[in-house]
Design an enzyme around this catalytic site. Structure first.
Site, PDB file in Angstrom:
ATOM      1  N   LEU A  49       1.070  -1.188  -0.021  1.00  0.00           N
ATOM      2  CA  LEU A  49       0.087  -0.057  -0.075  1.00  0.00           C
ATOM      3  C   LEU A  49       0.880   1.279  -0.044  1.00  0.00           C
ATOM      4  O   LEU A  49       1.910   1.364   0.721  1.00  0.00           O
ATOM      5  CB  LEU A  49      -0.897  -0.044   1.150  1.00  0.00           C
ATOM      6  CG  LEU A  49      -1.963  -0.956   1.318  1.00  0.00           C
ATOM      7  CD1 LEU A  49      -2.493  -0.971   2.725  1.00  0.00           C
ATOM      8  CD2 LEU A  49      -3.045  -0.454   0.259  1.00  0.00           C
ATOM      9  N   ASP A  50       0.490   2.188  -0.684  1.00  0.00           N
ATOM     10  CA  ASP A  50       1.408   3.449  -0.854  1.00  0.00           C
ATOM     11  C   ASP A  50       1.116   4.258   0.494  1.00  0.00           C
ATOM     12  O   ASP A  50       0.213   3.895   1.301  1.00  0.00           O
ATOM     13  CB  ASP A  50       0.820   4.383  -1.966  1.00  0.00           C
ATOM     14  CG  ASP A  50       0.826   4.015  -3.101  1.00  0.00           C
ATOM     15  OD1 ASP A  50       1.570   3.221  -3.521  1.00  0.00           O
ATOM     16  OD2 ASP A  50       0.186   4.189  -4.199  1.00  0.00           O
TER      17      ASP A  50
END
Length: 301
Positions: A49-50
């Site tokens: 996930l960013d």
């Protein structure tokens, strides 16, 4: 002379922790924090996930890492908000404003009609700000230097998009999609179909495969627990493939299986089964047409 802090004693611990990753840190930083708290020798996550995204990040410890690719390849579900009116260089709030366009008057039926166009098998062009590589270099490195290269569209599947809410310049969605889907790009493409530009201001993953987000499972919560309490939160090492059929190893053959040796078994052919010796999971195997139990991934628990 300064005394150095004692080195952490790593241990052989296996299982899956369903971390609710916070905003602002990378998936790798979250992984290393969980690994440190469990003092695990080995750990891996199951789909990054960013930093600007939050939510479910299953962390595989020890022997569970042998099954992590099943979660990497699994269906994901997100909740996201697309801000309309301008695009950014990164497709989210981190980037600089790129293009602007007035937002047409929105209504529920219009939005739902547009969303329906994106459900099913579609083609998606990956963003420049991604970890995909060109000649060994991540695209985001090139993007930061202002270099843009042509990317081929890739097939993805959007299983469902639900409109949760909307304002005059934003839409909030619940998206279930296949691996390889970039929600940032989906948001941009939906905005264009609505006749404007857009970028993400919120991205929260709520499901990976058959695992659902447990909001309370944060890093802060883990930090507040004793070692014993932390261990109680771990799912079994085989949890990523818990939906596979389960068979008992033939009597007297457990040790042979653990050495990677085949056995005869009275069971219909099946490409992937979990093999148990009583309550203990020995690993993943194939049962052939000739009723042979062939070890594929052996667990050392």
């Amino acid at each position: 002379m300064k005394s150095s802090s004692p080195k952490i004693q790593r241990r052989h611990i296996s299982g899956v922790f369903l971390l609710n990753k916070p905003l602002g840190i990378s998936s790798n930083a979250a992984l290393q924090k969980v690994r440190w708290l469990y003092r695990a020798q080995k750990a891996g996550h199951t789909g990054a996930l960013d930093p600007l995204a939050s939510g479910l990040l299953p962390i595989c410890l020890g022997e569970a890492t042998k099954f992590s690719h099943y979660l990497l390849d699994s269906t994901k579900r997100y909740q996201t908000t697309v801000f309309l009116g301008h695009s950014t260089t990164t497709g989210d709030i981190e980037g600089e404003i790129l293009l602007e366009k007035p937002v047409p008057e929105l209504n529920e039926q219009l939005i739902k009609d547009i969303l329906a166009q994106f459900v099913g098998d579609i083609q998606q062009v990956p963003p420049m700000y991604s970890a995909l590589k060109k000649e060994g270099r991540p695209l985001y490195e090139l993007a930061r230097k202002g270099i843009e290269i042509e990317r081929e569209a890739r097939p993805i599947t959007i299983y469902a998009i639900e409109l949760l809410s909307f304002t005059e310049n934003s839409i909030t969605l619940d998206v279930t999609c296949s691996k390889g889907t970039y929600i940032r790009v989906l948001g941009e493409d939906i905005a264009k179909a609505l006749g404007t530009y857009g970028h993400l201001t919120y991205l929260h993953r709520i499901q990976t495969g058959h695992f659902e987000l447990i909001p309370s499972y944060t890093i802060e919560y883990l930090e507040s627990l004793s070692e014993e309490e932390r261990e109680a939160l771990l799912l079994p090492a085989y949890a990523p493939v818990d939906h596979f059929s389960k068979v008992q190893v033939p009597e007297g053959r457990a040790e042979y299986f653990s050495r990677g040796m085949e056995s005869n078994i009275e069971h219909p052919a099946e490409p992937q089964v979990l093999v148990f010796d009583g309550e203990k999971c020995l690993g993943l195997a194939e049962i052939t047409d000739r009723k042979r139990l062939v070890p594929k991934r052996v667990l050392n628990l």
